[in-house]
Design an enzyme around this catalytic site. Structure first.
Site, PDB file in Angstrom:
ATOM      1  N   ARG A  50       0.829  -1.213   0.000  1.00 52.71           N
ATOM      2  CA  ARG A  50       0.000   0.000   0.000  1.00 52.71           C
ATOM      3  C   ARG A  50       0.862   1.262   0.000  1.00 52.71           C
ATOM      4  O   ARG A  50       0.528   2.257  -0.647  1.00 52.71           O
ATOM      5  CB  ARG A  50      -0.933  -0.010   1.218  1.00 52.71           C
ATOM      6  CG  ARG A  50      -2.113   0.948   1.102  1.00 52.71           C
ATOM      7  CD  ARG A  50      -1.844   2.289   1.719  1.00 52.71           C
ATOM      8  NE  ARG A  50      -1.354   2.137   3.068  1.00 52.71           N
ATOM      9  CZ  ARG A  50      -0.431   2.919   3.606  1.00 52.71           C
ATOM     10  NH1 ARG A  50       0.117   3.907   2.915  1.00 52.71           N
ATOM     11  NH2 ARG A  50      -0.020   2.704   4.855  1.00 52.71           N
ATOM     12  N   ALA A  53      -2.311  11.968   1.475  1.00 53.33           N
ATOM     13  CA  ALA A  53      -1.853  10.591   1.684  1.00 53.33           C
ATOM     14  C   ALA A  53      -2.460   9.970   2.930  1.00 53.33           C
ATOM     15  O   ALA A  53      -2.677   8.748   2.980  1.00 53.33           O
ATOM     16  CB  ALA A  53      -0.335  10.569   1.770  1.00 53.33           C
ATOM     17  N   GLU A  72       3.746   9.864   8.021  1.00 54.79           N
ATOM     18  CA  GLU A  72       2.658  10.793   7.677  1.00 54.79           C
ATOM     19  C   GLU A  72       2.078  11.458   8.923  1.00 54.79           C
ATOM     20  O   GLU A  72       0.884  11.735   9.002  1.00 54.79           O
ATOM     21  CB  GLU A  72       1.547  10.094   6.893  1.00 54.79           C
ATOM     22  CG  GLU A  72       2.009   9.267   5.723  1.00 54.79           C
ATOM     23  CD  GLU A  72       2.666  10.073   4.637  1.00 54.79           C
ATOM     24  OE1 GLU A  72       2.561  11.304   4.656  1.00 54.79           O
ATOM     25  OE2 GLU A  72       3.310   9.458   3.764  1.00 54.79           O
ATOM     26  N   GLY A  73       2.938  11.701   9.899  1.00 56.81           N
ATOM     27  CA  GLY A  73       2.519  12.327  11.146  1.00 56.81           C
ATOM     28  C   GLY A  73       2.383  11.320  12.261  1.00 56.81           C
ATOM     29  O   GLY A  73       1.586  10.387  12.169  1.00 56.81           O
ATOM     30  N   GLN A  98     -14.539 -18.317  26.669  1.00 53.26           N
ATOM     31  CA  GLN A  98     -15.140 -16.985  26.823  1.00 53.26           C
ATOM     32  C   GLN A  98     -14.109 -15.867  26.664  1.00 53.26           C
ATOM     33  O   GLN A  98     -14.396 -14.837  26.045  1.00 53.26           O
ATOM     34  CB  GLN A  98     -15.838 -16.887  28.188  1.00 53.26           C
ATOM     35  CG  GLN A  98     -17.074 -17.761  28.311  1.00 53.26           C
ATOM     36  CD  GLN A  98     -17.774 -17.616  29.652  1.00 53.26           C
ATOM     37  OE1 GLN A  98     -17.363 -16.837  30.501  1.00 53.26           O
ATOM     38  NE2 GLN A  98     -18.824 -18.403  29.851  1.00 53.26           N
ATOM     39  N   THR A 157      10.332   6.534   1.098  1.00 57.56           N
ATOM     40  CA  THR A 157       9.794   5.338   0.457  1.00 57.56           C
ATOM     41  C   THR A 157       9.931   5.443  -1.059  1.00 57.56           C
ATOM     42  O   THR A 157       9.689   6.497  -1.653  1.00 57.56           O
ATOM     43  CB  THR A 157       8.314   5.161   0.831  1.00 57.56           C
ATOM     44  OG1 THR A 157       8.208   4.993   2.244  1.00 57.56           O
ATOM     45  CG2 THR A 157       7.700   3.958   0.132  1.00 57.56           C
ATOM     46  N   THR A 162      10.968  14.606   4.614  1.00 63.96           N
ATOM     47  CA  THR A 162      11.639  14.285   5.868  1.00 63.96           C
ATOM     48  C   THR A 162      13.158  14.322   5.712  1.00 63.96           C
ATOM     49  O   THR A 162      13.705  13.892   4.699  1.00 63.96           O
ATOM     50  CB  THR A 162      11.211  12.889   6.343  1.00 63.96           C
ATOM     51  OG1 THR A 162       9.799  12.888   6.567  1.00 63.96           O
ATOM     52  CG2 THR A 162      11.922  12.505   7.621  1.00 63.96           C
ATOM     53  N   GLU A 163      13.830  14.819   6.739  1.00 60.94           N
ATOM     54  CA  GLU A 163      15.289  14.894   6.736  1.00 60.94           C
ATOM     55  C   GLU A 163      15.849  14.138   7.947  1.00 60.94           C
ATOM     56  O   GLU A 163      15.112  13.830   8.891  1.00 60.94           O
ATOM     57  CB  GLU A 163      15.747  16.350   6.767  1.00 60.94           C
ATOM     58  CG  GLU A 163      15.350  17.111   5.517  1.00 60.94           C
ATOM     59  CD  GLU A 163      15.948  18.506   5.436  1.00 60.94           C
ATOM     60  OE1 GLU A 163      15.790  19.155   4.387  1.00 60.94           O
ATOM     61  OE2 GLU A 163      16.564  18.955   6.429  1.00 60.94           O
TER      62      GLU A 163
END
Length: 391
Positions: free
Chosen positions: A97, A249, A370-371, A286, A171, A139-140
Site C-alpha cells: 500500500r 496521503a 505521515e505524522g 469466553q 519510500t 523528511t530529513e
C-alpha cells in the site's frame, strides 16, 4: 452444530454503505492481492524486497496509481473507491500500500496539484501506468515532525536552481525515477521535480529495518544538484503546500490500516476455530470470544469512520483535522488489534507462516509516518481549543 461464521466486516453489514462500483473496485484489488502478493509476501518480507518494477505496471493497468486524480491517464475514482483499494492493498502488506500511496497521493498528487503543464505531461501519464516510479522528499535526518526547520536549500544560479541537502526515510527512493523534493528558499519553502539520474543525486538504501521490510526505503543526497527553472513546482509555495500532500496521503492510510487489522482478525478467527486446547477449540473459550468481539467492534468503527471521511472528501468538505482523526484512530486501533491477535495465536503468532506479526511490525511504522500519533493529537487539540501547541 456451530452456527455459520461471520466475517468481521460483515458483522453490521457495512457493505450496504458502498455502491456497486465501489464494491467492484474492492473485489478486483482483493483478487490481485490474492494472486500477486499473498503467495509471496512473507518471502519478500524476510528478504527485505519488493518487486516494484513488476507490481507497478500491474497496479497501473488497474488504474490504482493516482486513481483519485483526474486526467493524464489517471482514473478519477472517488475517495471511497481509492480508500477501499488501499484497504485491500494493505491487507496484503503495508509496504504494498505504501508503494501505491507514495506514488499516487504524494509524488503524483504534488505534480498534479502544484505542477506546470509541461511537468504534468512529462511525468503523470508514465507514473499512472507504472512506467515511472516517484518518491516524495520532505523528511530529513534531523527534521521529521518539524519540516519547517529543514536544512535542504535551493539557491538561484542564473536561470538555474542549485539544491543541496539530504532527505531521509524516503519510500521508493532506491527504485525511483523522479523525486518531489522540498527545499528552503530565500523567501520560504518550495517544491522541485528532480529526476533521480540528475548529476549530484545519490541514494543510499536504508537496511536493517525490522518493519516495512517489503518496502524500499532510502536516503537521498543532494550535492550541488543543478536544475533548470522549469523544475520548480510553480504552485507550491510555503510549507502549506507540502503539508497538503501529507493530508492527501493520510486518507489512504486511514483506510489501509483497516485492511491490515482485518487480515489479522480473519486469520486469528480461523486459527482459533481450529486450534484445540483442553478438548475444544480455543474460539469456544469466553476470554477468546471477548477479545474477538472487542476487536471486531473496533474494526467496524474504523470502517464507518473511513467511509464517513471518504464521503466528505468526495463532497469537498473534508478538513485536515478530520483526516487526522481518521489516521490517529484507525492506525492506533489496527495496531492494537494486531497485537491482541498475536496473543490469541500464541507462539504461532510470531511465525512468518501467518501474517499477524508482520502486520503488527509494519503498523509500528504506519503509526509514525505521515505524522506521528502525537502530531495528530495536537492537530485535533488545536481544533478543539483554538490554541496552537506547536508554537
Amino acid at each position: 452444530m456451530p452456527r455459520r461464521r461471520t466475517s468481521p466486516l460483515d458483522l453490521i453489514d457495512v457493505d450496504r454503505l458502498l455502491t456497486e462500483e465501489e464494491r467492484a473496485v474492492r473485489d478486483v484489488v482483493r483478487q490481485v492481492i490474492d494472486d500477486r502478493v499473498r503467495p509471496y509476501v512473507a518471502e519478500w518480507y524476510e528478504e527485505a524486497f519488493l518487486p516494484v518494477r513488476e507490481l507497478a505496471p500491474v497496479f497501473g493497468g488497474l488504474g490504482l496509481l493516482g486513481m483519485h486524480l483526474t486526467g493524464y491517464g489517471c482514473a478519477g475514482a472517488s475517495a471511497v473507491a481509492y480508500g477501499l483499494a488501499c484497504m485491500e492493498l494493505e491487507a496484503g502488506d503495508s509496504g504494498v500500500r505504501s508503494l501505491v500511496s507514495v506514488q499516487g497521493s504524494l509524488a503524483m498528487y504534488a505534480i498534479w496539484r502544484f505542477g506546470g503543464e509541461e511537468q504534468k505531461q512529462r511525468w503523470l501519464p508514465r507514473m499512472a501506468a507504472g512506467a515511472a516510479i516517484g518518491c516524495f522528499g520532505l523528511t530529513e535526518p534531523d527534521h521529521g515532525s518539524d519540516p519547517a526547520s529543514m536544512k535542504t536549500r535551493a539557491r538561484r544560479d542564473g536561470a538555474d536552481w542549485i539544491l543541496d541537502g539530504s532527505k531521509m526515510w524516503i519510500t521508493n527512493a532506491p527504485v525511483a525515477d523522479v523525486a518531489v523534493i522540498w527545499a528552503r528558499l530565500e523567501d520560504g519553502l518550495g517544491g522541485f521535480v528532480v529526476p533521480m539520474d540528475a548529476p549530484g543525486v545519490s541514494v543510499r538504501t536504508i537496511g536493517h529495518k525490522l518493519s516495512l521490510r517489503a518496502s524500499p526505503t532510502g536516503e537521498i543526497g543532494l550535492d550541488g544538484v543543478r536544475l533548470p527553472a522549469s523544475a520548480r513546482l510553480p504552485g507550491a509555495e510555503g510549507l502549506k503546500a507540502a503539508l497538503s500532500c501529507l493530508t492527501e496521503a493520510r486518507q489512504g492510510i486511514a483506510w489501509g490500516a483497516i485492511g491490515a487489522a482485518r487480515e489479522c482478525l480473519d486469520t486469528t478467527i480461523t486459527y482459533a476455530c481450529t486450534r484445540d486446547q483442553f478438548g475444544k477449540p480455543i474460539a469456544q473459550f469466553q476470554l477468546t470470544q471477548a477479545k474477538l468481539a472487542d476487536m471486531a467492534v473496533e474494526l467496524q468503527k474504523a470502517f464507518l469512520l473511513a467511509v464517513h471521511l471518504g464521503r466528505a472528501g468526495d463532497a469537498g468538505t473534508l478538513r485536515p483535522e478530520q483526516v487526522s482523526v481518521g489516521k490517529l484512530n484507525n492506525v492506533r486501533e489496527a495496531l492494537a488489534i494486531a497485537r491482541e491477535c498475536r496473543t490469541i495465536m500464541g507462539a504461532n503468532g510470531i511465525s512468518g507462516d501467518y501474517p499477524v506479526m508482520r502486520h503488527a511490525a509494519n503498523l509500528e511504522s504506519v503509526l509514525t509516518y505521515e505524522g506521528t500519533s502525537e502530531i495528530h493529537q495536537l492537530i485535533i487539540g488545536q481544533r478543539l481549543t483554538g490554541l496552537n501547541a506547536f508554537a
